[in-house]
Design an enzyme around this catalytic site. Structure first.
Site, PDB file in Angstrom:
ATOM      1  N   HIS A  39      -2.959   7.174   2.897  1.00 32.93           N
ATOM      2  CA  HIS A  39      -3.424   5.864   2.424  1.00 32.93           C
ATOM      3  C   HIS A  39      -4.751   5.544   3.120  1.00 32.93           C
ATOM      4  O   HIS A  39      -4.897   5.719   4.324  1.00 32.93           O
ATOM      5  CB  HIS A  39      -2.377   4.798   2.758  1.00 32.93           C
ATOM      6  CG  HIS A  39      -2.864   3.406   2.537  1.00 32.93           C
ATOM      7  ND1 HIS A  39      -3.428   3.002   1.350  1.00 32.93           N
ATOM      8  CD2 HIS A  39      -2.908   2.320   3.356  1.00 32.93           C
ATOM      9  CE1 HIS A  39      -3.779   1.732   1.435  1.00 32.93           C
ATOM     10  NE2 HIS A  39      -3.474   1.299   2.647  1.00 32.93           N
TER      11      HIS A  39
ATOM     12  N   ASN B  89      -9.973  -0.228   0.629  1.00 29.60           N
ATOM     13  CA  ASN B  89      -8.517  -0.145   0.504  1.00 29.60           C
ATOM     14  C   ASN B  89      -8.107  -0.679  -0.874  1.00 29.60           C
ATOM     15  O   ASN B  89      -8.186  -1.871  -1.126  1.00 29.60           O
ATOM     16  CB  ASN B  89      -7.888  -0.985   1.629  1.00 29.60           C
ATOM     17  CG  ASN B  89      -6.377  -0.960   1.619  1.00 29.60           C
ATOM     18  OD1 ASN B  89      -5.757  -0.471   0.680  1.00 29.60           O
ATOM     19  ND2 ASN B  89      -5.781  -1.485   2.672  1.00 29.60           N
TER      20      ASN B  89
ATOM     21  N   CYS C 298       0.813  -1.225   0.000  1.00 25.61           N
ATOM     22  CA  CYS C 298       0.000   0.000   0.000  1.00 25.61           C
ATOM     23  C   CYS C 298       0.848   1.279   0.000  1.00 25.61           C
ATOM     24  O   CYS C 298       0.317   2.363  -0.218  1.00 25.61           O
ATOM     25  CB  CYS C 298      -0.944   0.016   1.191  1.00 25.61           C
ATOM     26  SG  CYS C 298      -2.058  -1.387   1.192  1.00 25.61           S
TER      27      CYS C 298
HETATM   28  N1  ACO Z   1     -18.004  -8.595  10.260  1.00 23.53           N
HETATM   29  C1  ACO Z   1     -18.414  -8.859  11.506  1.00 23.53           C
HETATM   30  N2  ACO Z   1     -17.571  -9.245  12.486  1.00 23.53           N
HETATM   31  C2  ACO Z   1     -16.264  -9.331  12.171  1.00 23.53           C
HETATM   32  C3  ACO Z   1     -15.774  -9.064  10.877  1.00 23.53           C
HETATM   33  C4  ACO Z   1     -16.707  -8.686   9.904  1.00 23.53           C
HETATM   34  N3  ACO Z   1     -16.356  -8.396   8.641  1.00 23.53           N
HETATM   35  N4  ACO Z   1     -14.433  -9.251  10.875  1.00 23.53           N
HETATM   36  C5  ACO Z   1     -14.085  -9.607  12.112  1.00 23.53           C
HETATM   37  N5  ACO Z   1     -15.187  -9.676  12.900  1.00 23.53           N
HETATM   38  C6  ACO Z   1     -15.272 -10.017  14.299  1.00 23.53           C
HETATM   39  C7  ACO Z   1     -14.090 -10.818  14.778  1.00 23.53           C
HETATM   40  O1  ACO Z   1     -14.280 -12.192  14.501  1.00 23.53           O
HETATM   41  C8  ACO Z   1     -14.101 -10.541  16.261  1.00 23.53           C
HETATM   42  O2  ACO Z   1     -15.080 -11.340  16.869  1.00 23.53           O
HETATM   43  P1  ACO Z   1     -14.841 -11.951  18.338  1.00 23.53           P
HETATM   44  O3  ACO Z   1     -14.712 -10.774  19.234  1.00 23.53           O
HETATM   45  O4  ACO Z   1     -16.073 -12.769  18.556  1.00 23.53           O
HETATM   46  O5  ACO Z   1     -13.585 -12.748  18.229  1.00 23.53           O
HETATM   47  C9  ACO Z   1     -14.591  -9.088  16.338  1.00 23.53           C
HETATM   48  O6  ACO Z   1     -15.242  -8.821  15.067  1.00 23.53           O
HETATM   49  C10 ACO Z   1     -13.486  -8.072  16.551  1.00 23.53           C
HETATM   50  O7  ACO Z   1     -12.423  -8.365  15.655  1.00 23.53           O
HETATM   51  P2  ACO Z   1     -11.134  -7.474  15.622  1.00 23.53           P
HETATM   52  O8  ACO Z   1     -10.186  -8.049  14.628  1.00 23.53           O
HETATM   53  O9  ACO Z   1     -10.635  -7.248  17.014  1.00 23.53           O
HETATM   54  O10 ACO Z   1     -11.725  -6.095  15.072  1.00 23.53           O
HETATM   55  P3  ACO Z   1     -10.966  -4.732  14.902  1.00 23.53           P
HETATM   56  O11 ACO Z   1     -11.681  -3.689  15.643  1.00 23.53           O
HETATM   57  O12 ACO Z   1      -9.491  -4.849  15.098  1.00 23.53           O
HETATM   58  O13 ACO Z   1     -11.207  -4.431  13.362  1.00 23.53           O
HETATM   59  C11 ACO Z   1     -10.029  -4.504  11.284  1.00 23.53           C
HETATM   60  C12 ACO Z   1     -10.672  -5.317  12.391  1.00 23.53           C
HETATM   61  C13 ACO Z   1     -11.075  -3.642  10.628  1.00 23.53           C
HETATM   62  C14 ACO Z   1      -9.420  -5.452  10.257  1.00 23.53           C
HETATM   63  C15 ACO Z   1      -8.934  -3.604  11.877  1.00 23.53           C
HETATM   64  O14 ACO Z   1      -8.100  -4.345  12.734  1.00 23.53           O
HETATM   65  C16 ACO Z   1      -8.078  -2.940  10.845  1.00 23.53           C
HETATM   66  O15 ACO Z   1      -8.537  -2.097  10.101  1.00 23.53           O
HETATM   67  N6  ACO Z   1      -6.792  -3.253  10.826  1.00 23.53           N
HETATM   68  C17 ACO Z   1      -5.825  -2.599   9.939  1.00 23.53           C
HETATM   69  C18 ACO Z   1      -6.100  -2.885   8.522  1.00 23.53           C
HETATM   70  C19 ACO Z   1      -5.045  -2.196   7.736  1.00 23.53           C
HETATM   71  O16 ACO Z   1      -4.630  -1.106   7.972  1.00 23.53           O
HETATM   72  N7  ACO Z   1      -4.558  -2.826   6.794  1.00 23.53           N
HETATM   73  C20 ACO Z   1      -3.506  -2.175   6.092  1.00 23.53           C
HETATM   74  C21 ACO Z   1      -3.506  -2.755   4.841  1.00 23.53           C
HETATM   75  S1  ACO Z   1      -2.185  -2.081   4.058  1.00 23.53           S
HETATM   76  C22 ACO Z   1      -1.765  -3.145   2.810  1.00 23.53           C
HETATM   77  O17 ACO Z   1      -0.629  -3.174   2.497  1.00 23.53           O
HETATM   78  C23 ACO Z   1      -2.816  -4.053   2.226  1.00 23.53           C
END
Ligand code: ACO
Length: 328
Positions: free
Chosen positions: A255, A285, A116
């Site tokens: 980003h 993204n 990214c």
């Molecule tokens: N829908 C519903 N529930 C979900 C989903 C979904 N799509 N995805 C995960 N959950 C659930 C999980 O299973 C978990 O359930 P549990 O509590 O029963 O175990 C709960 O939601 C919380 O999950 P978390 O992973 O703790 O959620 P978080 O608040 O961290 O959000 C997310 C997840 C959106 C992926 C976040 O961590 C994030 O944005 N991370 C960074 C992503 C990023 O910046 N990526 C960079 C990419 S750069 C590149 O090079 C591609």
């Protein structure tokens, strides 16, 4: 005495697929909800390329628009850099395909893979060529067809990503406007936080396929924290180097991975929300394409004017991160 040569963005282009995949569509595919996706990511919808559409297909209209906007003919290009994690093939590079389609034959062309952060890495590279006097006009493209790398049965990742392309022409200019500076960084210690696991270290075969190694895998929570810290740190680093405070910045174009990351970075830096351009809602993204798409839209919406101080800041798999400071 003449002023030093700088590289200026003289033209921009955008191309996103027509097909829209909404959060409500995803509700029918995996166990998720519009409410969860919106509150956790800020994303409402993303674009998905049709089958058979490659990264060079998406890049070409964006590149043509950027060239026309810049008033630069393809034959005047000295270099094409295509930032992508989803090349058409391993080789020939997507940049070479683009060069062929643009009829820009004989100029240098290469792909750049920094996930990214690819577009900021690409601008940094192009700026160095121009400052060194080795190039006058460079096309930098961010183009991704990520949908093939997504496991559409995995709600952890499938709600986050989309396809798209953006392009910029950088031209050598004299004067105060243009790229002031860039900083790029990486830390391979974090390589397993965010990866597509197939390649020469793990060639695709039956078991890698069954293990879904060819799809994006991410430790979301850990990635989130490093993204916030590194994007904040590299912004402070480049501003401090030039004696600039966050208040002096007219617009930050970051980003677009997750609105909560962007809000946290803004809060860390003490900048008001209206100074951070956000369009993750519409596209999700798109990896190396988020910044050129956002920059294009920010300019089109009149959020960037001549003379403005604009900061691009990126973060991606590797981990890689970086920032580019521009006097528009
Ligand atoms: N829908 C519903 N529930 C979900 C989903 C979904 N799509 N995805 C995960 N959950 C659930 C999980 O299973 C978990 O359930 P549990 O509590 O029963 O175990 C709960 O939601 C919380 O999950 P978390 O992973 O703790 O959620 P978080 O608040 O961290 O959000 C997310 C997840 C959106 C992926 C976040 O961590 C994030 O944005 N991370 C960074 C992503 C990023 O910046 N990526 C960079 C990419 S750069 C590149 O090079 C591609």
């Amino acid at each position: 005495m003449s002023s030093p040569i700088r590289s200026k963005i003289t033209g921009m282009g955008l191309n996103v697929p027509k097909k829209v995949l909404t959060n409500h569509d995803l509700e029918k595919m995996v166990e998720t909800s519009d409410e969860w996706i919106t509150t956790r990511t800020g994303i409402k919808e993303r674009r998905i390329a049709d089958d058979g559409v490659s990264s060079s297909d998406l890049a070409l209209p964006a590149a043509l628009e950027a060239l026309e906007d810049a008033g630069v003919r393809p034959s005047e290009l000295d270099l094409i850099i295509c930032a992508t994690s989803t090349p058409d093939r391993m080789f020939p590079t997507t940049a070479c395909i683009l060069q062929r389609e643009l009829k820009a034959a004989q100029c240098g062309a290469f792909d750049l893979l920094a996930a990214c952060s690819g577009f900021v890495y690409g601008l940094t590279t192009a700026d160095s060529f121009i400052r060194a006097g080795s190039a006058k006009n460079i096309l930098v493209v961010g183009s991704e067809v990520l949908n093939h790398l997504i496991d559409w049965t995995n709600r952890d990742t499938c709600v986050l990503f989309g396809d798209g392309a953006g392009a910029a022409v950088l031209s050598a200019v004299e004067g105060e406007s243009g790229i002031i500076d860039s900083r790029i960084h990486a830390n391979g210690e974090y390589s397993d936080f965010l990866m597509v696991g197939t390649g020469s270290a793990n060639p695709i075969k039956q078991d890698t396929f069954e293990n879904k190694d060819h799809y994006v895998k991410m430790k979301g929570n850990q990635t989130f924290k490093v993204a916030v810290n590194t994007m904040s740190d590299v912004t402070r680093e480049i501003l401090e180097k030039h004696g600039i405070t966050p208040d002096d910045i007219d617009l930050i174009v970051p980003h677009q991975a997750n609105i909560r990351i962007l809000n946290a970075v803004g809060k860390n830096l003490g900048v008001s929300e209206d100074k951070v351009f956000i369009n993750v809602r519409k596209y999700g993204n798109t990896s190396a394409a988020t910044i050129p798409i956002a920059l294009y839209e920010a300019r089109a919406e009149g959020r960037i004017k001549d003379g403005d101080l604009v900061l691009l800041v990126a973060f991606g798999g590797g981990f890689t991160w970086g920032a580019t400071l521009i006097r528009w």
